[in-house]
Design a protein around this motif. Structure first.
Motif, mmCIF file in Angstrom:
data_model
loop_
_atom_site.group_PDB
_atom_site.id
_atom_site.type_symbol
_atom_site.label_atom_id
_atom_site.label_comp_id
_atom_site.label_asym_id
_atom_site.label_seq_id
_atom_site.Cartn_x
_atom_site.Cartn_y
_atom_site.Cartn_z
ATOM 1 N N ALA A 1 -17.545 -11.880 4.432
ATOM 2 C CA ALA A 1 -18.632 -11.660 5.392
ATOM 3 C C ALA A 1 -19.979 -12.009 4.786
ATOM 4 N N ALA A 2 -20.911 -12.347 5.662
ATOM 5 C CA ALA A 2 -22.264 -12.678 5.193
ATOM 6 C C ALA A 2 -23.009 -11.426 4.750
ATOM 7 N N GLY A 3 -22.515 -10.270 5.159
ATOM 8 C CA GLY A 3 -23.032 -9.011 4.630
ATOM 9 C C GLY A 3 -24.370 -8.548 5.191
ATOM 10 N N LEU A 4 -24.744 -9.049 6.358
ATOM 11 C CA LEU A 4 -26.044 -8.653 6.916
ATOM 12 C C LEU A 4 -26.015 -7.194 7.342
ATOM 13 N N THR A 5 -27.118 -6.520 7.065
ATOM 14 C CA THR A 5 -27.231 -5.114 7.460
ATOM 15 C C THR A 5 -28.552 -4.944 8.211
ATOM 16 N N LEU B 1 -3.050 2.678 2.984
ATOM 17 C CA LEU B 1 -2.078 1.640 2.631
ATOM 18 C C LEU B 1 -2.677 0.274 2.929
ATOM 19 N N GLU B 2 -2.634 -0.593 1.955
ATOM 20 C CA GLU B 2 -3.176 -1.939 2.119
ATOM 21 C C GLU B 2 -2.075 -2.931 1.733
ATOM 22 N N LYS B 3 -1.844 -3.891 2.608
ATOM 23 C CA LYS B 3 -0.680 -4.741 2.374
ATOM 24 C C LYS B 3 -0.871 -5.757 1.254
ATOM 25 N N GLY C 1 -8.939 -8.975 4.337
ATOM 26 C CA GLY C 1 -8.972 -9.489 5.711
ATOM 27 C C GLY C 1 -10.281 -10.206 5.969
ATOM 28 N N SER C 2 -11.089 -9.680 6.888
ATOM 29 C CA SER C 2 -12.395 -10.293 7.194
ATOM 30 C C SER C 2 -13.453 -9.901 6.171
ATOM 31 N N THR C 3 -13.223 -8.784 5.481
ATOM 32 C CA THR C 3 -14.325 -8.190 4.714
ATOM 33 C C THR C 3 -14.835 -9.074 3.586
ATOM 34 N N TRP C 4 -13.916 -9.674 2.817
ATOM 35 C CA TRP C 4 -14.361 -10.307 1.570
ATOM 36 C C TRP C 4 -15.337 -11.450 1.783
ATOM 37 N N GLN D 1 2.759 -2.760 2.513
ATOM 38 C CA GLN D 1 2.625 -3.159 3.917
ATOM 39 C C GLN D 1 3.280 -2.138 4.831
ATOM 40 N N VAL D 2 2.584 -1.762 5.862
ATOM 41 C CA VAL D 2 3.202 -0.901 6.882
ATOM 42 C C VAL D 2 4.059 -1.802 7.765
ATOM 43 N N THR D 3 5.337 -1.480 7.861
ATOM 44 C CA THR D 3 6.246 -2.346 8.610
ATOM 45 C C THR D 3 6.657 -1.757 9.952
ATOM 46 N N GLY E 1 -11.532 -3.878 15.883
ATOM 47 C CA GLY E 1 -12.346 -4.739 16.740
ATOM 48 C C GLY E 1 -13.792 -4.839 16.277
ATOM 49 N N PHE E 2 -13.989 -4.903 14.961
ATOM 50 C CA PHE E 2 -15.362 -4.916 14.426
ATOM 51 C C PHE E 2 -15.908 -6.330 14.309
ATOM 52 N N GLY E 3 -16.883 -6.630 15.134
ATOM 53 C CA GLY E 3 -17.583 -7.904 15.012
ATOM 54 C C GLY E 3 -18.600 -7.848 13.884
ATOM 55 N N TYR E 4 -19.107 -6.637 13.596
ATOM 56 C CA TYR E 4 -20.119 -6.444 12.543
ATOM 57 C C TYR E 4 -19.692 -5.262 11.669
ATOM 58 N N GLY E 5 -18.530 -5.409 11.092
ATOM 59 C CA GLY E 5 -17.938 -4.274 10.375
ATOM 60 C C GLY E 5 -18.686 -3.863 9.129
ATOM 61 N N ILE E 6 -19.451 -4.771 8.535
ATOM 62 C CA ILE E 6 -20.115 -4.404 7.285
ATOM 63 C C ILE E 6 -21.206 -3.365 7.571
ATOM 64 N N ILE E 7 -21.996 -3.625 8.592
ATOM 65 C CA ILE E 7 -23.041 -2.653 8.905
ATOM 66 C C ILE E 7 -22.444 -1.396 9.554
HETATM 67 C C1 LIG Z 1 -17.823 -15.506 8.273
HETATM 68 C C2 LIG Z 1 -18.037 -14.065 8.573
HETATM 69 C C3 LIG Z 1 -19.295 -13.503 8.405
HETATM 70 C C4 LIG Z 1 -19.514 -12.156 8.723
HETATM 71 N N1 LIG Z 1 -20.728 -11.613 8.522
HETATM 72 C C5 LIG Z 1 -20.967 -10.301 8.794
HETATM 73 C C6 LIG Z 1 -22.229 -9.716 8.545
HETATM 74 O O1 LIG Z 1 -23.144 -10.389 8.113
HETATM 75 N N2 LIG Z 1 -22.410 -8.391 8.824
HETATM 76 C C7 LIG Z 1 -21.407 -7.632 9.337
HETATM 77 O O2 LIG Z 1 -21.621 -6.436 9.580
HETATM 78 N N3 LIG Z 1 -20.189 -8.172 9.563
HETATM 79 C C8 LIG Z 1 -19.938 -9.476 9.307
HETATM 80 N N4 LIG Z 1 -18.713 -10.025 9.539
HETATM 81 C C9 LIG Z 1 -17.681 -9.195 10.162
HETATM 82 C C10 LIG Z 1 -16.987 -8.322 9.130
HETATM 83 O O3 LIG Z 1 -16.500 -9.132 8.108
HETATM 84 C C11 LIG Z 1 -15.831 -7.572 9.766
HETATM 85 O O4 LIG Z 1 -16.257 -6.934 10.932
HETATM 86 C C12 LIG Z 1 -15.277 -6.513 8.824
HETATM 87 O O5 LIG Z 1 -14.999 -7.062 7.577
HETATM 88 C C13 LIG Z 1 -14.023 -5.904 9.394
HETATM 89 O O6 LIG Z 1 -13.500 -4.989 8.471
HETATM 90 P P1 LIG Z 1 -12.122 -4.230 8.726
HETATM 91 O O7 LIG Z 1 -11.977 -3.248 7.642
HETATM 92 O O8 LIG Z 1 -12.074 -3.769 10.133
HETATM 93 O O9 LIG Z 1 -11.004 -5.373 8.673
HETATM 94 P P2 LIG Z 1 -10.462 -6.264 7.489
HETATM 95 O O10 LIG Z 1 -11.478 -6.551 6.481
HETATM 96 O O11 LIG Z 1 -9.835 -7.436 8.141
HETATM 97 O O12 LIG Z 1 -9.369 -5.354 6.805
HETATM 98 C C14 LIG Z 1 -8.123 -5.084 7.374
HETATM 99 C C15 LIG Z 1 -7.145 -4.837 6.261
HETATM 100 O O13 LIG Z 1 -5.931 -4.373 6.806
HETATM 101 C C16 LIG Z 1 -4.871 -4.838 5.988
HETATM 102 N N5 LIG Z 1 -3.633 -4.775 6.766
HETATM 103 C C17 LIG Z 1 -3.336 -5.460 7.886
HETATM 104 N N6 LIG Z 1 -2.092 -5.178 8.311
HETATM 105 C C18 LIG Z 1 -1.594 -4.271 7.442
HETATM 106 C C19 LIG Z 1 -0.337 -3.607 7.338
HETATM 107 N N7 LIG Z 1 0.638 -3.827 8.212
HETATM 108 N N8 LIG Z 1 -0.151 -2.751 6.317
HETATM 109 C C20 LIG Z 1 -1.139 -2.518 5.411
HETATM 110 N N9 LIG Z 1 -2.325 -3.143 5.457
HETATM 111 C C21 LIG Z 1 -2.563 -4.005 6.462
HETATM 112 C C22 LIG Z 1 -5.324 -6.262 5.671
HETATM 113 O O14 LIG Z 1 -4.667 -6.788 4.556
HETATM 114 C C23 LIG Z 1 -6.822 -6.083 5.485
HETATM 115 O O15 LIG Z 1 -7.174 -5.921 4.131
HETATM 116 C C24 LIG Z 1 -18.454 -11.369 9.219
HETATM 117 C C25 LIG Z 1 -17.188 -11.940 9.369
HETATM 118 C C26 LIG Z 1 -16.980 -13.278 9.065
HETATM 119 C C27 LIG Z 1 -15.630 -13.851 9.263
#
Ligand SMILES: Cc1cc2nc3c(=O)[nH]c(=O)nc-3n(C[C@H](O)[C@H](O)[C@H](O)COP(=O)(O)OP(=O)(O)OC[C@H]3O[C@@H](n4cnc5c(N)ncnc54)[C@H](O)[C@@H]3O)c2cc1C
Length: 880
Positions: free
Chosen positions: A106-110, A93-95, A101-104, A232-234, A410-416
């Protein structure tokens, strides 16, 4: 670098008041304009084809095997892996829309590189997956693999790279320590003035996070997962049978399990069920430059550069460069209001206001290192939220205290991490146990002590420390002490160097006049080396006291307690008044945990585990108790109970002065436990010591700790009693060849190869978890074994995780190591192939770029006190 246009937003959306007050920028509908991804333009066409579909247009189901909350790279990767592995009824489920969120942005480093050990596997899997994802799903992912170089411009950094080389040598990814000439060849536009060396990983690079997620989504759908958005999960409601009701504006979904992958909203999902996940969003920004002629003229793409002293990453972006810094903890910015007030409603594909002033020092450092940047214009800045946990590592796995609630947050580097974590979690969910050890990501490493204040302080430190030198035995001091201190903290804090364990402060080593005090990290022996030797001697020759309060402690009692423990543990149940060491195995026969089990009174047990595994072990025990319907009461008494250890030849003499209980060897035997009073202070005394010397552990009310410590210290004056810390304890246990959980044993090792046979009772009647698997392992024979090595070194000792060499190739790895103060040489445990595991076998251990010759020796180097006493009684010789 000149900021030509620092506003990345081509949005025609008015700024809602919520955002304006937060300094946030809405970006809905402006993804393409805002995205810096030029190199992955090949995938734009598929961006637009991927229309945010309403769930109404797809299938809606109101029951699921699993509901994944959040469609970022992590959630989608999990859906892909579960569906691919054959799980039916996977619903995500995606709201709003995928990647919102953070994904779109990101700098995308791997990268293959990770300073830790287990996360290397996650990185490796991700890269290998991303390499073939387009072929599998038909969706381009914009994956570039020009390699990456980490730059060392100080001698200490060169040492760190050598340290990292030995830790990487037994892993499959390629990694090389390269010199300035090779660096210049790979990165011709680098100013080489300060460059001493580089850590080079071929195959590293960057990927388009949006396209990556869409490819995973395409795969997930292909294998049958439902990705429903916008939904959205409520709310979340647990049911008494352990299943869940997931509430959405479109109806309720009943599911067996939920996984929170909600990125920077993850805290809010946790709050729905009363959990406070220690997470906080931080601002991270990167900038993209205009075309740089020198970059345009290059024949091949530049490797990604990480200038660690300058604390930034830099990569090629089309014919320009992309540059992302990590500011110091003082300068970096937290988004604290999202923790206190929640994420502003409607915040989705938005960015923060950029702030180039904050990163000016880093820009200058980058211009000095890559001078062509001076002529470049900044054409884009991206400032977005990254979710930080206190230690910047994500939290992945089932959560203690709530059934069937899993997290990947809690992903600081979620792409990799996305690929590897999706696979890891999927394997765990389907297989019923973690596929490999990843204890550092256990969500249960945190607890009530991880307050919001603590989380914020630590996130600041973690962000600022992104590129600091990573030493062995690293300590970080922000946010300490937490509210979880031992009853001895005040008494001891100025006398020693403290270590941090699951919220607790615990003495590493104690100061004496003339010592160079404080935390002085090094890749070689450092200021604690001599003092630890002094404490070692104290315990071997006299008597020492140690604060062991951080142990995890549980009481298990009730009608079925014996049955439950017999099912959980591979050892037999100790008799009333006795104690033993018992292991919980996984169904595959790997070591999940090691506990000390004391049978206090009929049916009542005290279970003790290490500080780092308190909630990790408790979750497992609770889950098994519930699954099997055992009638037991399980109580976590960790915070209520203090523990003092006393060890050394005079331990008995000192304690005997304080109690009327007979402590003689015949009256209070090794591995016996009983309630005693020590100068009127009640304690459960267990005759056991991880030092292998004569000793007791004294479990008492935490409020009595200081009083108990004082009476013991006073009573031991004549015997020369003194403190000792965990470093000396480690030196003592290694000489006795005692294994440590998390080093010699974990869920990557079975107890037979770890040499724990003595504790595993395959012939006990109960069909304990892992028994059948272990029988098969035994039948098939072992491929590798834990061996005990001595080695001649100079001013350096093994730590664990170093490469072990034989005949010019890496054949294994050390698990822990130290200096043997009694035999005056280095000592290590290591896993090596069975054919190389005989006593006398010569091997080599790599330490800081040098291979030291090592020999497998018989265990232990020093006999335990019980064995010495036994041999003496028999009239034999006792080697000490
Ligand atoms: C500027 C920048 C650069 C970055 N560069 C890198 C990089 O080079 N390499 C790397 O590995 N990482 C990088 N990151 C980190 C990376 O972007 C994140 O760690 C990663 O995108 C996290 O993914 P996620 O799926 O955990 O969260 P998100 O991408 O935040 O996804 C969470 C999703 O949950 C949905 N959601 C939230 N609440 C609800 C709800 N109640 N019901 C339904 N859906 C919900 C949101 O809409 C969202 O789509 C960067 C981040 C930033 C900001």
């Amino acid at each position: 670098m000149v900021a030509q246009r620092s506003d990345p937003v081509c949005s025609n959306t008015a700024v809602p008041p919520d955002f304006a007050s937060e300094g946030l920028k809405p970006l809905a509908g402006a993804l393409v304009a805002a995205s810096p991804r030029g190199t992955s333009r090949d995938s734009w066409s598929s961006h637009t084809e991927e229309k945010p579909s309403s769930f109404l247009g797809t299938k809606w189901k109101d029951t699921a095997e699993i509901v994944i909350i959040g469609g970022g790279c992590i959630g989608v990767s999990l859906a892909y892996h579960l569906a691919k592995a054959g799980m039916k009824d996977v619903i995500l489920l995606e709201k709003s829309e995928l990647t919102a969120g953070s994904t779109w942005h990101a700098a995308g480093l791997t990268t293959y590189f990770h300073p830790g050990i287990n996360l290397k596997k996650i990185h490796y899997y991700s890269i290998k997956l991303y390499e073939k994802l387009e072929e599998e799903t038909g969706q381009a992912v914009g994956f570039h693999q020009p390699g990456s170089i980490r730059i060392a411009s100080t001698p200490t950094r060169v040492d760190e790279f050598k340290y990292q080389m030995t830790r990487a040598g037994w892993h499959p990814a390629e990694q090389y320590l390269i010199g300035p000439e090779r660096i210049q060849e790979l990165f011709p536009i680098l100013n080489m003035e300060k460059v001493l060396a580089g850590l080079y990983n071929p195959g590293d690079g960057h990927i388009d996070p949006y396209s990556l997620t869409m490819a995973l989504a395409a795969g997930a759908r292909k294998y049958g997962a439902l990705l429903n958005y916008p939904v959205q999960v409520t709310n979340l409601s647990p049911r008494s049978d352990g299943t869940w009701e997931v509430e959405t504006p479109h109806g309720i979904i009943r599911t067996n399990r939920i996984v929170n992958t909600a990125g920077f909203w993850a805290r809010e999902i946790g709050t729905m069920i009363g959990l406070h996940h220690p997470l906080i969003p931080v601002h991270h920004q990167y900038v993209v430059t205009s075309t740089i002629p020198e970059v345009k003229a290059l024949k091949t793409e530049l490797p990604v550069l990480r200038d660690l002293e300058g604390s930034y990453y830099l990569r090629q972006e089309r014919d320009g460069l992309l540059f992302g810094p990590y500011e110091s903890q003082e300068k970096m910015k937290l988004q604290e209001s999202w923790v206190t007030n929640g994420v502003p409603p409607g915040f989705g594909k938005e960015l923060f206001e950029s702030d180039l002033d904050r990163i000016m020092d880093h820009i200058e450092a980058a211009m000095a290192m890559v001078p062509v940047l001076k002529q470049a214009d900044i054409i884009n800045t991206v400032a977005g939220p990254i979710t930080y946990s206190p230690d910047i590592l994500p939290m992945v796995g089932p959560h203690q205290g709530v059934r069937n609630y899993w997290v990947a947050i809690g992903f600081g580097y979620g792409i990799i991490h996305a690929g590897g974590v999706g696979k890891y979690l999927s394997d765990w969910i389907l297989g019923g146990e973690p596929p490999f050890d990843l204890i550092e990501l256990d969500p249960n490493r945190y607890g009530k002590w991880s307050t919001t204040q603590y989380t914020a302080t630590k996130a600041r430190e973690s962000y600022g420390f992104n590129n600091i030198v990573g030493y062995p035995k690293e300590e970080r001091f922000a946010g300490r002490p937490t509210e979880r201190v031992s009853g001895l903290y005040k008494v001891l804090k100025s006398k020693c160097s403290m270590g941090f364990h699951a919220g607790w402060e615990q003495p590493h080593w104690f100061y004496k006049s003339g010592d160079e005090i404080g935390y002085k990290p090094s890749f070689r022996r450092t200021n604690w080396f001599e003092p630890v030797g002094r404490e070692y001697k104290q315990v071997m020759e006299k008597v020492g006291v140690i604060d062991l309060t951080p142990f995890g402690k549980f009481i298990v009692k009730g009608n079925d307690s014996v049955k439950l423990l017999d099912h959980l543990f591979a050892n037999v149940i100790p008799k009333v008044g006795a104690t033993n060491i018992s292991h919980m195995l996984t169904p595959r026969g790997q070591v999940y945990a090691e506990l000390t089990v004391s049978h206090l009174s009929p049916g009542e047990f005290l279970l003790v585990t290490g500080s780092g595994s308190e909630l990790h072990d408790l979750r497992w025990i609770e889950e098994e108790a519930l699954k099997g319907g055992y009638n037991v009461e399980i109580k976590n008494i960790t915070d209520e109970m203090g523990v003092l250890g006393i060890a050394g030849p005079f331990a008995r003499k000192v304690l005997q002065k304080l109690t009327i209980e007979d402590l003689s060897d015949s009256a209070f035997k090794f591995l016996q436990s009983r309630y005693i009073k020590l100068s009127d202070i009640a304690a459960t005394a267990i005759r056991i010591s991880y030092s292998g010397e004569l000793g007791w552990e004294l479990y008492h009310r935490k409020e009595d700790s200081a009083a108990l410590y004082n009476v013991i210290m006073e009573a031991g004056q004549e015997e020369g009693i003194d403190d000792f810390g965990t470093y000396a304890l480690n030196a003592l246990r290694l000489e006795k060849a005692f294994r440590a959980w998390g080093a010699e044993m974990n869920c990557d090792t079975n107890p037979l190869e770890a040499g724990l046979d003595y504790f595993i009772k395959l012939n006990k009647p109960a069909d304990f978890i892992g028994k059948q698997a272990l029988k098969q392992i035994k039948e098939k024979g072992l491929k590798r074994r834990l061996v005990y090595l001595t080695l001649e070194t100079a001013n350096i000792d093994p730590e664990g995780n170093e490469s072990v060499w034989h005949n010019g190739r890496v054949v294994g790895n050390t698990t822990s190591g130290n200096y043997s103060y009694s035999t005056q040489q280095s000592l290590a445990f290591a896993y090596v192939p069975t054919e190389l595991s005989k006593v006398g076998q010569k091997l080599e251990v790599e330490l800081l770029g040098q291979n030291y010759s090592a020999t497998i020796v018989e265990e232990p180097l020093v006999l335990t006190e019980q064995t010495r006493t036994r041999l003496q009684k028999k009239g034999g010789s006792a080697k000490v």
